[in-house]
Design a protein around this motif. Sequence first.
Motif, mmCIF file in Angstrom:
data_model
loop_
_atom_site.group_PDB
_atom_site.id
_atom_site.type_symbol
_atom_site.label_atom_id
_atom_site.label_comp_id
_atom_site.label_asym_id
_atom_site.label_seq_id
_atom_site.Cartn_x
_atom_site.Cartn_y
_atom_site.Cartn_z
ATOM 1 N N VAL A 152 31.344 4.545 30.911
ATOM 2 C CA VAL A 152 30.297 4.168 31.852
ATOM 3 C C VAL A 152 28.909 4.413 31.255
ATOM 4 O O VAL A 152 27.950 3.702 31.572
ATOM 5 N N LEU A 153 28.777 5.402 30.389
ATOM 6 C CA LEU A 153 27.463 5.766 29.857
ATOM 7 C C LEU A 153 26.838 4.647 29.033
ATOM 8 O O LEU A 153 25.740 4.178 29.340
ATOM 9 N N SER A 154 27.500 4.234 27.966
ATOM 10 C CA SER A 154 26.985 3.156 27.108
ATOM 11 C C SER A 154 28.011 2.860 26.031
ATOM 12 O O SER A 154 28.942 3.651 25.802
ATOM 13 N N ALA A 155 27.835 1.731 25.354
ATOM 14 C CA ALA A 155 28.723 1.411 24.227
ATOM 15 C C ALA A 155 28.572 2.461 23.140
ATOM 16 O O ALA A 155 29.534 2.828 22.463
ATOM 17 N N ARG A 156 27.350 2.955 22.967
ATOM 18 C CA ARG A 156 27.114 3.960 21.935
ATOM 19 C C ARG A 156 27.846 5.266 22.257
ATOM 20 O O ARG A 156 28.352 5.943 21.361
ATOM 21 N N SER A 157 27.900 5.632 23.549
ATOM 22 C CA SER A 157 28.611 6.861 23.916
ATOM 23 C C SER A 157 30.100 6.711 23.626
ATOM 24 O O SER A 157 30.754 7.650 23.178
ATOM 25 N N TYR A 158 30.640 5.503 23.858
ATOM 26 C CA TYR A 158 32.025 5.258 23.486
ATOM 27 C C TYR A 158 32.193 5.384 21.976
ATOM 28 O O TYR A 158 33.118 6.039 21.490
ATOM 29 N N GLY A 159 31.292 4.749 21.220
ATOM 30 C CA GLY A 159 31.375 4.806 19.763
ATOM 31 C C GLY A 159 31.276 6.225 19.237
ATOM 32 O O GLY A 159 32.000 6.616 18.312
ATOM 33 N N GLU A 160 30.397 7.021 19.849
ATOM 34 C CA GLU A 160 30.213 8.402 19.405
ATOM 35 C C GLU A 160 31.439 9.249 19.721
ATOM 36 O O GLU A 160 31.892 10.059 18.888
#
Length: 493
Positions: free
Chosen positions: A150-158
Amino acid sequence: MSPEAHPAPTGQVKEELKRGLASRHLSMIAIGGAIGTGLFVASGSTIAEAGPGGALVAYILIGFMVLLLMQSLGEMAAHLPVAGSFQTFASRYVSSSFGFAMGWNYWFNWAITVAAELVAAGVIMSYWLPGVPGWVWAGVFLALILGINVLSARSYGESEFWLATIKVITVIVFLIAGIAMIFGILGNHNNGFANWTNGEAPFKGGFVSIMAIFMVAGFSFQGTEMIGVAAGESQNPRRDVPRALKSVFWRIMLFYIGAIAVIGTLIPYTNPNLLRTGETDIAYSPFTMVFENLGIAFAASVMNAVILTAILSAGNSGLYVSSRMLYALALEGRAPRIFTRVNARGIPMPALLMTAAIGLFGFASAVIGEGSAYTWLINISGLSGFITWVGVAICHYRFRRAYVAQGNDVNDLPYKAPLFPLGPIVALLMCLMVIAGQNYNAIFEGLWLQVVSAYIGLPIIIGVWLVHKLVTGSKRIPLEQVDVSGIEVGQTQ
């Protein structure tokens, strides 16, 4: 239809995904997708069934097939980096119905995988807390991976970067320790390479046994294709996608081939514990047995924790890629329009929530038992992954032929698959062979429930394709009319 065919009305901000994934994220997404329970748990059963040499040959052959597929995917994804990936390629290069079937197949594949991993997470947690029902942990972990996405694509990537890092470090430590044990530097292994010649080793059962474990080996590599979906949110896909695919493949092959070689050398294929591949048998994971032979205390607990991160990684990635596929399907009119909605952070929330709802199937563990639920779900999703790979091979063959037929120079592509046309043809034939023979033993033995659970995905996907074809009248696109245009890197779907 390309995303540019859906312009936002005047004065309205166009809702779209955001390119927040860096090169290191793409690399770890591909690595993380391919290193999981297939390596940590199932690798032992492949050695028991086909011997160390047979298992090694199976993984090398499947690895070669995956290399060909990733070269095909790299060429198309670098040229057209969109979140729709396989279904967009299939719609553009083959037919509208083929794209419809491929898109829904991939969404189903990873949405079901999310559910399967939630079931597995409950089983894993019972190792430490046996009194807590599995459905409780399914709910906790679903909330966790949903929160990350839910946070962002970057949070998923991280998050995927760090979860994958744990797995990579574990494999590297295992390889170093294993090699040291083989040569007598550590531990008490004094048999050298005798396990490769004892009994029927190295090739127990010959080619038939190798064929029998192709599906297990192939399932272990599933997830590398996620990079094709992630390309739609990559900061520089035309540079990073080919680079990640080339480097990641050889790292994954090193890990798998190295691990199989170490396990086959240190543990005889006749060890009955190699056949104990359920999540409840974590104490008998080949990784656990090797670490225990080295004298590492709490080896089972350590590997249990590592496998839990692998399960979370698979669920996290499954939720990400399946929600993006549903978003892309809706964007092209193949799913309800509500799933095109994207919030200010670039997250397709309706698609994400719908996919998470499918994850609630994990709660089936409370009704029909964790083991049977996990087996059915994972069998269905496993075949769907091979169907996706078949689609990638067909799409690449059609794309390259159309690209040349329309007078384009292949040297202008951001990345050119080096083995065309043999690459996609060989990969396609190998995929079809694995699909056809994935559970032939159950057919010969009359175990029809196993046959149904193993092959049910095939008639479903064929039915979806045929129904869409009959309803819409979709036909194969002539090569001269195939849309081989790319999009600018700065544009997003």
